[in-house]
Design a protein around this motif. Structure first.
Motif, PDB file in Angstrom:
ATOM      1  N   HIS A  70       0.825  -1.217   0.000  1.00 14.53           N
ATOM      2  CA  HIS A  70       0.000   0.000   0.000  1.00 14.53           C
ATOM      3  C   HIS A  70       0.850   1.254   0.000  1.00 14.53           C
ATOM      4  N   GLN A  71       2.024   1.202   0.621  1.00 12.30           N
ATOM      5  CA  GLN A  71       3.032   2.270   0.484  1.00 12.30           C
ATOM      6  C   GLN A  71       4.345   1.732   0.996  1.00 12.30           C
ATOM      7  N   GLY A  72       5.362   2.591   1.173  1.00 13.66           N
ATOM      8  CA  GLY A  72       6.696   2.104   1.515  1.00 13.66           C
ATOM      9  C   GLY A  72       6.736   1.305   2.802  1.00 13.66           C
ATOM     10  N   ARG A  73       6.045   1.769   3.821  1.00 13.84           N
ATOM     11  CA  ARG A  73       6.133   1.088   5.123  1.00 13.84           C
ATOM     12  C   ARG A  73       5.517  -0.302   5.086  1.00 13.84           C
ATOM     13  N   GLY A  74       4.594  -0.549   4.148  1.00 12.81           N
ATOM     14  CA  GLY A  74       4.051  -1.897   3.984  1.00 12.81           C
ATOM     15  C   GLY A  74       5.159  -2.837   3.530  1.00 12.81           C
ATOM     16  N   ALA A  75       6.009  -2.360   2.634  1.00 17.10           N
ATOM     17  CA  ALA A  75       7.148  -3.149   2.167  1.00 17.10           C
ATOM     18  C   ALA A  75       8.169  -3.322   3.295  1.00 17.10           C
ATOM     19  N   GLU A  76       8.372  -2.277   4.093  1.00 19.49           N
ATOM     20  CA  GLU A  76       9.332  -2.354   5.209  1.00 19.49           C
ATOM     21  C   GLU A  76       8.875  -3.388   6.235  1.00 19.49           C
ATOM     22  N   ASN A  77       7.589  -3.423   6.485  1.00 17.70           N
ATOM     23  CA  ASN A  77       7.051  -4.388   7.445  1.00 17.70           C
ATOM     24  C   ASN A  77       7.352  -5.816   6.991  1.00 17.70           C
ATOM     25  N   TYR A  94      19.063   6.701   9.913  1.00 14.03           N
ATOM     26  CA  TYR A  94      17.771   6.044  10.088  1.00 14.03           C
ATOM     27  C   TYR A  94      16.720   6.759   9.247  1.00 14.03           C
ATOM     28  N   PHE A  95      15.642   6.059   8.921  1.00 10.32           N
ATOM     29  CA  PHE A  95      14.407   6.729   8.550  1.00 10.32           C
ATOM     30  C   PHE A  95      13.345   6.265   9.546  1.00 10.32           C
ATOM     31  N   THR A  96      12.392   7.159   9.838  1.00  5.91           N
ATOM     32  CA  THR A  96      11.437   6.921  10.934  1.00  5.91           C
ATOM     33  C   THR A  96      10.731   5.559  10.824  1.00  5.91           C
ATOM     34  N   THR A  97      10.019   5.340   9.711  1.00 10.29           N
ATOM     35  CA  THR A  97       9.225   4.103   9.610  1.00 10.29           C
ATOM     36  C   THR A  97      10.132   2.887   9.414  1.00 10.29           C
ATOM     37  N   THR A  98      11.240   3.077   8.703  1.00  8.85           N
ATOM     38  CA  THR A  98      12.160   1.965   8.438  1.00  8.85           C
ATOM     39  C   THR A  98      12.706   1.416   9.751  1.00  8.85           C
ATOM     40  N   VAL A 115      19.649  10.299   0.978  1.00 11.62           N
ATOM     41  CA  VAL A 115      19.229  10.064   2.364  1.00 11.62           C
ATOM     42  C   VAL A 115      18.370  11.219   2.889  1.00 11.62           C
ATOM     43  N   ASN A 116      17.131  10.893   3.122  1.00  8.20           N
ATOM     44  CA  ASN A 116      16.120  11.854   3.551  1.00  8.20           C
ATOM     45  C   ASN A 116      16.556  12.595   4.818  1.00  8.20           C
ATOM     46  N   MET A 117      16.870  11.832   5.867  1.00 11.50           N
ATOM     47  CA  MET A 117      17.103  12.446   7.175  1.00 11.50           C
ATOM     48  C   MET A 117      18.430  13.205   7.232  1.00 11.50           C
ATOM     49  N   HIS A 128      17.888  -1.934  -0.484  1.00 10.69           N
ATOM     50  CA  HIS A 128      17.955  -0.560  -0.983  1.00 10.69           C
ATOM     51  C   HIS A 128      16.639   0.160  -0.663  1.00 10.69           C
ATOM     52  N   ASP A 129      16.709   1.199   0.143  1.00 16.78           N
ATOM     53  CA  ASP A 129      15.539   2.068   0.311  1.00 16.78           C
ATOM     54  C   ASP A 129      15.583   3.044  -0.857  1.00 16.78           C
ATOM     55  N   MET A 130      14.826   2.707  -1.924  1.00 11.71           N
ATOM     56  CA  MET A 130      15.008   3.379  -3.214  1.00 11.71           C
ATOM     57  C   MET A 130      13.998   4.501  -3.460  1.00 11.71           C
ATOM     58  N   THR A 131      13.433   4.995  -2.371  1.00  7.46           N
ATOM     59  CA  THR A 131      12.409   6.031  -2.469  1.00  7.46           C
ATOM     60  C   THR A 131      12.815   7.205  -3.362  1.00  7.46           C
ATOM     61  N   ARG A 132      14.078   7.610  -3.287  1.00 10.63           N
ATOM     62  CA  ARG A 132      14.533   8.769  -4.083  1.00 10.63           C
ATOM     63  C   ARG A 132      15.765   8.425  -4.921  1.00 10.63           C
ATOM     64  N   VAL A 133      15.728   7.262  -5.552  1.00 13.17           N
ATOM     65  CA  VAL A 133      16.905   6.810  -6.301  1.00 13.17           C
ATOM     66  C   VAL A 133      17.182   7.691  -7.514  1.00 13.17           C
ATOM     67  N   MET A 177      10.266   0.385  -1.695  1.00 15.59           N
ATOM     68  CA  MET A 177       9.989   1.602  -2.451  1.00 15.59           C
ATOM     69  C   MET A 177       8.705   2.259  -1.959  1.00 15.59           C
ATOM     70  N   SER A 178       8.802   3.540  -1.663  1.00 15.13           N
ATOM     71  CA  SER A 178       7.606   4.341  -1.484  1.00 15.13           C
ATOM     72  C   SER A 178       7.405   5.084  -2.785  1.00 15.13           C
ATOM     73  N   SER A 179       6.460   4.641  -3.588  1.00 15.73           N
ATOM     74  CA  SER A 179       6.329   5.232  -4.924  1.00 15.73           C
ATOM     75  C   SER A 179       5.658   6.597  -4.884  1.00 15.73           C
ATOM     76  N   LYS A 180       5.325   7.049  -3.656  1.00 17.83           N
ATOM     77  CA  LYS A 180       4.719   8.367  -3.486  1.00 17.83           C
ATOM     78  C   LYS A 180       5.733   9.495  -3.678  1.00 17.83           C
ATOM     79  N   LYS A 181       6.997   9.163  -3.785  1.00 18.02           N
ATOM     80  CA  LYS A 181       8.018  10.196  -3.973  1.00 18.02           C
ATOM     81  C   LYS A 181       8.465  10.233  -5.433  1.00 18.02           C
ATOM     82  N   ASP A 182       9.646   9.654  -5.712  1.00 19.63           N
ATOM     83  CA  ASP A 182      10.186   9.677  -7.069  1.00 19.63           C
ATOM     84  C   ASP A 182       9.154   9.392  -8.162  1.00 19.63           C
TER      85      ASP A 182
HETATM   86  C1  LIG Z   1       8.584   8.028   2.786  1.00 28.32           C
HETATM   87  C2  LIG Z   1       9.721   7.145   3.062  1.00 28.32           C
HETATM   88  C3  LIG Z   1       9.534   5.834   3.514  1.00 28.32           C
HETATM   89  C4  LIG Z   1       8.182   5.270   3.880  1.00 28.32           C
HETATM   90  O1  LIG Z   1       7.309   5.268   2.826  1.00 28.32           O
HETATM   91  P1  LIG Z   1       5.722   5.516   2.974  1.00 28.32           P
HETATM   92  O2  LIG Z   1       5.225   5.377   1.585  1.00 28.32           O
HETATM   93  O3  LIG Z   1       5.522   6.877   3.558  1.00 28.32           O
HETATM   94  O4  LIG Z   1       5.185   4.445   3.882  1.00 28.32           O
HETATM   95  C5  LIG Z   1      10.673   5.050   3.687  1.00 28.32           C
HETATM   96  N1  LIG Z   1      11.904   5.531   3.469  1.00 28.32           N
HETATM   97  C6  LIG Z   1      12.123   6.791   3.061  1.00 28.32           C
HETATM   98  C7  LIG Z   1      13.508   7.264   2.835  1.00 28.32           C
HETATM   99  C8  LIG Z   1      11.045   7.637   2.854  1.00 28.32           C
HETATM  100  O5  LIG Z   1      11.262   8.910   2.471  1.00 28.32           O
END
Ligand SMILES: *Cc1c(COP(=O)(O)O)cnc(C)c1O
Length: 468
Positions: free
Chosen positions: A106-113, A131-135, A193-195, A222-227, A262-267
């Motif tokens: 459903h989003q990135g954290r679903g994959a992290e879980n 770190y990233f918060t949800t990761t 890296v977001n943080m 790979h946390d590829m949210t912003r690859v 991947m959180s596809s809500k970003k890239d």
């Molecule tokens: C947003 C984000 C996540 C989590 O993804 P969601 O789609 O918000 O659950 C994981 N890692 C990074 C680096 C993010 O920016």
């Protein structure tokens, strides 16, 4: 120092699109905003979007889809099993990102879980480039302990290191020495890296991590949210990549890793969605076993068919050189203008956001009184620009001691949605930040009135501390 060694920066960038539909913005009065922030407990996450003028809270799920993506929605195949859009998505992931298997979530954290549950055993340690918060929370819920192995420069807002997202191999060595390779299921590598402020890892460093992991029999996830944004910085800054396309560099990054969340809500510029990608068939089988428990059947996970179609198209658009240049160019424009006014920002300017150093801005507020949270609230009150705290509130409490974790970076993040705002909006933001800076000594520290147990920054409430 000009870190953009490869840049063809003489030509100005422009948005590689024109606008077909608009959404009208609403302005509020100062009185209304003062009321709204009190109602929200000084937490910008608790504001109503209707009360916001320019929304720089996040770049997550707020991008503008293209006409092609909207057309893709109409081609949704909402079959419960075996949707055509799943196969399109899966083939696109393999083509652009190299991974063999895709599990939609459903989003990135679903994959992290799911990933954390299949790879982490209680007592394991998971190193990562910050770190990233949800990761981190999913790693901890699975019984693991996150270990920060990013280079020290990443924690220094003034360091001009061009690849602040890189891993310190000596920190990995020290961890193996301490806990043994058998207690390290994988190294978590975030791109851009977001943080750390949207800071990239270099391909050279990633290759070293690959060699290190091969030596110890450890996976790279790979946390590829912003690859794509990371790949752009490699193209601009790393020797030997000036003539490679962002698409080629993205593929090369992914190929050095064993799987990805991947959180596809970003890239990828969709409003919701994500996936877990894997190369190993046995791990894929385990992931499929869990996805049906938490998300849905393995061919849709947490996504509608139409959303998988929009995502597949978004992936192809996200690696376009002109797109990325304009995207990062706008962030750069905002950052440079703030910098020229003397606003202390994290340098080099990151890929998705500009980060203001709240400790340098509000030296009269101790970190225990949440200066970044207070600055975010003050910015909203000034002109209705919504930003996010990324400091001690986001860092949370130590799992063992229960004390507040005091990160060196106490930041406010001005995050740019993709393809949404214009340069004129950026000018309005700069003017507002400048006004707030001039009255910074009036801003008061905050204390919690409600502190949620998990990810407290989302729903925590605060009140002002009267310094008496
Ligand atoms: C947003 C984000 C996540 C989590 O993804 P969601 O789609 O918000 O659950 C994981 N890692 C990074 C680096 C993010 O920016």
């Amino acid at each position: 120092m000009n870190v953009f060694t490869n840049a063809a920066s003489a030509d100005p960038w422009a948005e590689p699109y024109k606008i077909k539909m608009v959404e009208l913005l609403k302005k509020t009065t100062l009185e209304e905003r003062r009321h709204a922030i009190r109602q929200a407990g000084y937490n910008t996450f608790l504001l109503r979007s209707d009360d916001v003028y320019i929304d720089l809270l996040t770049d997550s799920g707020v991008g503008a889809m293209s006409d092609r993506q909207w057309a893709g929605l109409m081609r949704g195949d909402e079959a419960y099993a075996g949707s055509a859009n799943f196969y399109h998505l899966s083939e696109t992931v393999t083509e652009y990102y190299s991974y063999t298997y895709t599990v939609p979530t459903h989003q990135g954290r679903g994959a992290e879980n799911i990933l954390s549950q299949i790879l982490i055993k209680p007592g394991d340690h998971v190193p990562g480039n910050m770190y990233f918060t949800t990761t981190r929370l999913h790693q901890e819920l699975a019984g693991g302990t996150f270990v920060d192995v990013i280079i020290d420069e990443a924690h220094d807002p003034a360091s001009l290191h061009p690849f602040k997202g890189s891993v310190d191999i000596a920190k990995l060595d020290a961890l193996v020495e301490r806990v043994g390779a058998a207690r390290i299921p994988y190294v978590c590598i975030a791109t851009c890296v977001n943080m750390a402020g949207g800071q990239p890892i270099s391909l050279d460093n990633l290759r070293q991590v690959r060699l290190w992991c091969d030596r110890h029999g450890i996976l790279i996830i790979h946390d590829m949210t912003r690859v794509a944004e990371n790949a752009y910085f490699i193209q601009q800054r790393e020797q030997g990549y000036a003539d490679k396309s962002v698409r080629e560099i993205v593929h090369e990054i992914c190929r050095l890793t064993d799987g990805a969340t991947m959180s596809s809500k970003k890239d990828a510029m969709v409003n919701i969605g994500g996936f877990l990608a894997l190369n190993d068939e046995a791990l894929y089988e385990k992931a499929c076993n869990l996805v049906v428990v938490y998300e849905g059947l393995h061919t849709y996970g947490g996504m509608a068919g139409r959303d998988m179609e929009a995502l597949a198209i978004g992936i192809t658009e996200s690696v376009d050189d002109e797109h990325i240049r304009a995207r990062v160019g706008q962030v750069e424009y905002l950052g440079r203008n703030l910098e020229s006014l003397g606003v202390p920002i994290v340098l080099p300017i990151g890929g998705h956001a500009v980060f203001i150093d709240a400790r340098a801005t509000l030296p009269h507020i101790p970190q225990s009184q949440f200066p970044a949270q207070a600055l975010a609230a003050a910015l909203y009150v000034d002109a209705g620009v919504r930003v996010m705290e990324r400091g001690v509130v986001s860092a949370g409490r130590d799992k063992q001691t229960g004390e507040n974790i005091m990160p060196r970076l106490e930041l406010v993040r001005l995050t740019l949605p993709r393809r949404v705002y214009t340069q004129a909006h950026m000018d309005v933001v700069v003017a507002s930040v400048a006004r707030v800076m001039r009255q910074a000594d009036q801003i008061k520290g905050l204390r919690f009135t409600h502190e949620p147990e998990y990810l407290r920054f989302f729903r925590g409430r605060f009140t002002e501390i009267d310094a008496g």
